[in-house]
Design an enzyme around this catalytic site. Sequence first.
Site, PDB file in Angstrom:
ATOM      1  CG  ASP A  40      21.893  35.330  30.366  1.00 16.29           C
ATOM      2  OD1 ASP A  40      21.428  34.227  30.694  1.00 16.29           O
ATOM      3  OD2 ASP A  40      21.478  36.405  30.843  1.00 16.29           O
ATOM      4  CG  HIS A  53      45.733  32.541  44.819  1.00 10.97           C
ATOM      5  ND1 HIS A  53      44.630  32.318  44.019  1.00 10.97           N
ATOM      6  CD2 HIS A  53      46.246  31.320  45.103  1.00 10.97           C
ATOM      7  CE1 HIS A  53      44.475  31.023  43.828  1.00 10.97           C
ATOM      8  NE2 HIS A  53      45.440  30.385  44.469  1.00 10.97           N
ATOM      9  CE  LYS A  70      41.757  29.328  40.085  1.00 16.10           C
ATOM     10  NZ  LYS A  70      41.592  28.042  40.737  1.00 16.10           N
ATOM     11  CG  HIS A  73      44.144  25.144  39.507  1.00 16.69           C
ATOM     12  ND1 HIS A  73      44.939  26.204  39.127  1.00 16.69           N
ATOM     13  CD2 HIS A  73      44.068  25.209  40.859  1.00 16.69           C
ATOM     14  CE1 HIS A  73      45.339  26.870  40.197  1.00 16.69           C
ATOM     15  NE2 HIS A  73      44.818  26.292  41.257  1.00 16.69           N
ATOM     16  CE  LYS A  89      46.044  31.106  40.532  1.00 15.36           C
ATOM     17  NZ  LYS A  89      46.944  30.672  41.511  1.00 15.36           N
ATOM     18  CG  ASP A 132      58.042  44.632  25.887  1.00 14.04           C
ATOM     19  OD1 ASP A 132      58.703  44.751  26.931  1.00 14.04           O
ATOM     20  OD2 ASP A 132      58.456  43.995  24.892  1.00 14.04           O
TER      21      ASP A 132
END
Length: 486
Positions: free
Chosen positions: A230, A404, A225, A223, A406, A411
């Site tokens: 470089d 979508h 990404k 899952h 996450k 604070d």
Amino acid sequence: MNIDWSSIFNIIVVVNAIFAIITVFREKRDIAAIWAWLLVLVFLPVAGFIAYAFLGRKLPKNRLFKLHKHVQMQLDERLKEQRAQLGHSDKTPADEVVRRSRNAVDMFMTTDSAFLSRQNKVRILTNGNDLFHRVIEDIEAAQKSIHIEFYTFYNDRIGNEILDLLVKKAQQGVEVRVIYDSWGSMGTTRKFFQPLLDAGGRAFPFLNTRSVLLDFRINFRDHRKIIVIDGKIGYTGGFNIGDQYLGRKKKFGNWRDTHIRIIGSGVFGLQARFILDWNATSPRDQIDEDEVEAKYFPVTTTKGTVNMQIVSSGPDSDLQQIKMGYIKLITMATKYCWIQSPYLIPDDSVMDALRIAAMSGVDVRIMVPNMPDHPFVYRATQYYARQLSEQGVKIYYYNNGFIHAKTMVIDDEISSVGSANLDYRSFKLNFEINAFIYDQKFSQDMRQIFINDMTVSNLQTAEMFEKQSLWLKFKQTFSRLLSPIL
């Protein structure tokens, strides 16, 4: 001859129960998952075992072991060298946040060997068009290597646009490597990547599971990404490669997500994770350990302001590092803790952390979508939203399409952006990656993004939850029973 159907039925029930018990207890699981699977297998004799084939089977230990076997020691040494070269003479506001958050920093160093990267430049991207515009620019400028790892790499407009660009760069002599998840990228086959392979690039499904028909596990998916260009520019967050992430699918409409673009030594954490995953995925095409330092971890002279740690987790470890990070941030918050997640299916430890924070006077807010993409997951999310609302957590339903993202921010000091949802699947069943960021300005920007999203969201009051129909509450409660396996 009279057939005693009653006896036959009783025998089937007993045999099914025995097989259910053997199936569930032959592998190590937590008690919640055991009871959930017993419920499914006993009361749904045929359908339950079909569901188990997709959702319940463990990944073979020899597949998991490979994730630790190849270059971790080499990478750890290289990362220490890079960290020493950064220097620590400058004292920035981000360094002060790190000092106040030293326990969290040490925890990630202990659980995931996540080194603390200083002086990064980080940009927040919340729109798919903006994200892919920057990604395409950076890929076009690549000179040495392009490493891409995604749960979803679809064969659609944006997928083909990215693929064509990768083919072009491979033809120019740039090293191009792609990891994709065969389940998350369903419909995308080796044939789709053949032009890249013909141009000298490489592409493999995660852990070399080429067919969802032969390896039909919904669990233990990649899952993550990750994009690394470089060894100097990196991306991570919630977006995948597909038209729906650009708002081109009527089902979802506007797609609201959060990704970050990193310049600096924070990229090394993404690069290290990619190399480990690549060498586990492609045993015959390993990244040479002797080339790791010079080729993939160039010395950085970036003078940004952001400190961060890149943390990965997955079923190859029992530590649930990202979940531990979420709990640590929730319990550290003294003023506020604001969370965005498309799925809200926390386990007991996270539920307790959220309850304690809210009951201690911390302003806890959680934003989830007001539309489903998976019916059982959506109803379970509603159940936990209702429970947390009763205990002082402010629940917001996002109405402007599908959210979508996450993310977590506390604070005005610490933030998290990555691939891990606030649910069982991300905590225990999938391979995930998050950036934990120690910087006041960055956290203030994340807070403002949340405030902007609240303008297109509804705060769910106790009265709203109370007015829900009995049938809806039943569906929520039933879905909650399955939450450890969703």
